[in-house]
Each structure stands twice: as structure tokens, then as C-alpha cells.
Scaffold this motif. Structure first.
Motif, mmCIF file in Angstrom:
data_model
loop_
_atom_site.group_PDB
_atom_site.id
_atom_site.type_symbol
_atom_site.label_atom_id
_atom_site.label_comp_id
_atom_site.label_asym_id
_atom_site.label_seq_id
_atom_site.Cartn_x
_atom_site.Cartn_y
_atom_site.Cartn_z
ATOM 1 N N UNK A 163 0.776 -1.171 0.114
ATOM 2 C CA UNK A 163 0.019 -0.178 0.006
ATOM 3 C C UNK A 163 0.775 1.163 -0.037
ATOM 4 N N UNK A 164 0.388 2.256 -0.565
ATOM 5 C CA UNK A 164 1.282 3.466 -0.598
ATOM 6 C C UNK A 164 0.156 4.664 -1.148
ATOM 7 N N UNK A 165 0.723 6.086 -1.053
ATOM 8 C CA UNK A 165 -0.070 6.867 -1.177
ATOM 9 C C UNK A 165 0.670 7.635 -2.565
ATOM 10 N N UNK A 166 0.082 8.533 -3.363
ATOM 11 C CA UNK A 166 0.688 8.898 -4.441
ATOM 12 C C UNK A 166 -0.161 10.062 -5.146
ATOM 13 N N UNK A 167 0.749 10.737 -5.955
ATOM 14 C CA UNK A 167 -0.108 11.738 -6.685
ATOM 15 C C UNK A 167 -0.423 11.037 -8.127
ATOM 16 N N UNK A 168 0.204 10.001 -8.522
ATOM 17 C CA UNK A 168 -0.265 9.161 -9.466
ATOM 18 C C UNK A 168 0.838 8.315 -10.251
ATOM 19 N N UNK A 169 2.183 8.984 -10.165
ATOM 20 C CA UNK A 169 3.141 8.151 -11.009
ATOM 21 C C UNK A 169 3.498 7.054 -10.137
ATOM 22 N N UNK A 170 3.765 7.335 -8.645
ATOM 23 C CA UNK A 170 4.266 6.429 -7.846
ATOM 24 C C UNK A 170 3.356 5.173 -7.901
ATOM 25 N N UNK A 171 1.911 5.425 -7.865
ATOM 26 C CA UNK A 171 0.802 4.566 -8.011
ATOM 27 C C UNK A 171 0.975 3.706 -9.141
ATOM 28 N N UNK A 221 -3.796 5.045 -2.104
ATOM 29 C CA UNK A 221 -4.643 6.094 -1.638
ATOM 30 C C UNK A 221 -4.223 7.189 -2.334
ATOM 31 N N UNK A 222 -4.867 7.798 -3.309
ATOM 32 C CA UNK A 222 -4.773 9.005 -4.039
ATOM 33 C C UNK A 222 -5.435 10.102 -3.721
ATOM 34 N N UNK A 223 -4.799 11.280 -4.033
ATOM 35 C CA UNK A 223 -5.481 12.656 -3.676
ATOM 36 C C UNK A 223 -6.736 12.782 -4.774
ATOM 37 N N UNK A 224 -7.819 13.302 -4.315
ATOM 38 C CA UNK A 224 -9.046 13.610 -5.350
ATOM 39 C C UNK A 224 -8.659 14.351 -6.456
ATOM 40 N N UNK A 225 -7.695 15.157 -6.282
ATOM 41 C CA UNK A 225 -7.108 15.984 -7.427
ATOM 42 C C UNK A 225 -6.330 15.402 -8.605
ATOM 43 N N UNK A 226 -5.893 13.886 -8.181
ATOM 44 C CA UNK A 226 -5.260 13.106 -9.408
ATOM 45 C C UNK A 226 -5.947 13.241 -10.724
#
Length: 324
Positions: A75-83, A100-105
Motif C-alpha cells: 500500500x502507498x499514497x501517491x499523486x499518480x506516478x508512484x501509484x 490512496x490517491x488525492x481527489x485531484x489526481x
């Protein structure tokens, strides 16, 4: 465990990753050189397997963990590319992955992450709040957490970019690296400075999120309220705890770049280098176009293009708006 990568860690990461990732090319950008006043080379991680450099660190970490630690999932959090990088790694290893991504992704990054088999949780909160959520879920389910910029094994994976730059251009003078959480520039700067100390390493940070720039002035980690910069991949309010001392040790200069110059960098890359790069990846070119970095005509400068995971229609709208 050490909270920083060594040059040996980076060399071991390179051998570990070799069968699984691309050694991205180093491209001369003659047309852009006329505008920026130096010999310009591009390191297009936009051409990496997942469209961004993040696969290097995520996969290096996943391959380094004992199989039993991966058994329940990661599991991780990311703004998109790490995801996307972690999702690719998890799929390759046959393990469950939750992001877990921010809603602004950007929608395309969410779609790409899901297409790689990940479970996506959209969360409305800053980086610290998202990671708090990650650690809560991890504890409840015994998942392994893989941090996108605090983990030294992840930094070592990103540092392999520095090794490749030196392989392909051993007389490089300056390397410009986008700065978000700080894991990428920490790894690259370690690889460069520990191999060839004369290389100048410059971090390019959005003017709307000047965390590392002001931390250097204040001589301590300094946080800033989140603002909406177009460079979503670099939108973080506080410097990374582990990257910060590495950056202070190895990075020669940090420059701030306005969104308008980031957009100019994107347009220049598309028009003159025929490369589609997301805003965060274009910030180094934006810094050069803005004159924020002093360069000589004979200086060999390499700009790291971190990723290209934006929808082409969204990018076209940005290009058109910039022309008006």
C-alpha cells in the motif's frame, strides 16, 4: 536501517532493475538550445515502461522485500506516478496493491493505476493526512507500505537515472531535476556527486510550492500551505524528512519556476523535441526558458523529464490557453 542511500545501494539497484526497466535514452535537443543558451540533453523518463521514473524506486523496493512481507499486499499514497510504478511492480510479483490517491489526481493516472490491477481509494487531504490513512489501513490488514520519497531503497532506485546519465554523457556539466517530495533528486544527486563531484545538480521547484527553496533559506524544514500548481506531481507542502539532509548535502541550487514557464516548457518539448511531458516533467525546461539558471553556450546540461502521464486532450487545452 539507514535513512539515506549510498552509491553502492544505487549500483545494486541498477543490477536488480536491469532486466525489468528501460535504460531511457539521452536526447540532444538542438532546437531548444537556441532559446536556452546551452548544449541541452533530455533524459525522457516519459518513455519509461509506466510513463514515468517512479517504477524504478517502487520496483527496487518491492524486489528487495522478503516474500513474506509482501504476502498480504502493498500500500502507498501517491499523486499518480508512484501509484502506477507500484501497481506495475505488484502485478509483476503477483501481489495485491492498494493506492490512496488525492481527489485531484488526473483521471488518466487513476485509470492507468486501476488498469494495472490496483485498488484505488480517493482521499481528500494533504500528503500527511493521506499517509496517516495509509498507515491505518496497513496496520489493519498487515500490508507492506512503500513510501514514494522517504524510503532510501526507493531513492536508490531513482538514483539509477544518475548512473545512466553519466554512462551516456560522462562530461555532463549540469543536471536539472524536478523537486516534489525529494526522493528523485536525492537519489540522482547521490549517484552524481559520489561518482563525479564536479557535476552541478539543480533542483527545480514550482513557485507555488517552494518548500525546499525556503527550507534552504531558513536552514530547517519549512512547510507551506498547499496551492494548486499545474505541476500536480510536485504538489507537496513539506520537505521529506529523509530527503532534506541529502538535498542540503548534494544539491547545489534550488530554483523556483512559475506555472506560466512550466507551461512554456511543456509546449517547447512538444513543439521542438516532439516529446509529450506532463507539467512536473517540464519544469526544468521552464526554468531554463525563464532564465532562472545561469548557463554557458558550451555547457552540457541534462534536464530530467520525469513523466508523461497526462491526458493528451488536457495537454492540448493547456497549449491552446497558453497561446491566447
Amino acid at each position: 536501517m539507514r535513512d539515506y542511500p549510498t552509491i553502492q545501494d544505487i549500483r545494486e539497484a541498477r543490477e536488480r532493475l536491469k532486466p525489468h526497466i528501460r535504460h531511457t535514452p539521452l536526447l540532444r535537443a538542438e532546437k531548444i538550445e537556441k532559446e536556452v543558451g546551452c548544449q541541452l540533453y533530455l533524459k525522457p523518463e516519459t518513455l519509461q515502461i509506466t510513463g514515468a521514473f517512479k517504477i524504478r524506486g517502487a520496483l527496487n523496493k518491492a524486489l528487495s522485500l522478503p516474500r513474506q512481507e509482501l504476502a498480504n499486499g502493498v500500500i502507498a499514497s501517491s499523486s499518480g506516478n508512484h501509484a502506477q510504478g507500484l501497481s506495475y511492480a505488484a502485478r509483476m510479483l503477483g501481489v495485491k496493491v492498494i493506492l490512496v490517491l488525492p481527489v485531484t489526481t488526473p483521471a488518466i493516472k487513476i485509470a492507468n493505476t486501476r488498469a494495472l490491477g490496483a485498488e484505488v481509494i480517493l482521499f481528500d487531504g494533504d500528503t500527511a493526512a493521506r499517509w496517516k490513512k495509509v498507515y491505518e489501513i496497513a496496520e489493519q490488514n498487515n500490508y507492506a507500505t512503500i513510501h514514494g520519497f522517504e524510503d532510501p531503497v526507493v531513492m536508490a532506485g531513482q538514483g539509477t537515472i544518475g548512473c545512466e546519465i553519466l554512462d551516456d554523457l560522462d562530461d555532463v556539466d549540469t543536471v536539472i531535476v524536478p523537486v516534489g517530495g525529494g526522493g528523485l533528486i536525492s537519489g540522482i544527486a547521490t549517484a552524481l556527486k559520489e561518482t563525479k563531484p564536479s557535476v552541478r545538480v539543480i533542483g527545480a521547484e514550482p513557485a507555488l510550492t517552494p518548500k525546499y527553496f525556503h527550507s534552504r533559506i531558513n536552514r530547517e524544514r519549512t512547510s507551506f500551505p498547499l496551492k494548486n500548481t499545474i505541476a500536480d506531481g510536485l504538489r507537496i507542502s513539506v520537505p521529506g524528512q529523509n530527503p532534506y539532509p541529502i538535498i542540503e548535502k548534494y544539491v547545489d541550487e534550488i530554483v523556483l519556476v512559475d506555472d506560466e514557464h512550466i507551461i512554456a516548457g511543456m509546449r517547447s518539448l512538444a513543439r521542438d523535441a516532439k516529446l509529450i511531458a506532463e507539467p512536473a516533467a517540464s519544469i526544468g525546461i521552464g526554468a531554463l526558458l525563464a532564465g532562472s539558471i545561469e548557463v554557458r553556450p558550451d555547457e552540457k546540461v541534462c534536464a530530467v523529464l520525469t513523466g508523461g502521464n497526462w491526458d493528451l486532450c488536457d495537454l492540448a487545452e493547456i497549449y491552446r490557453a497558453a497561446e491566447q
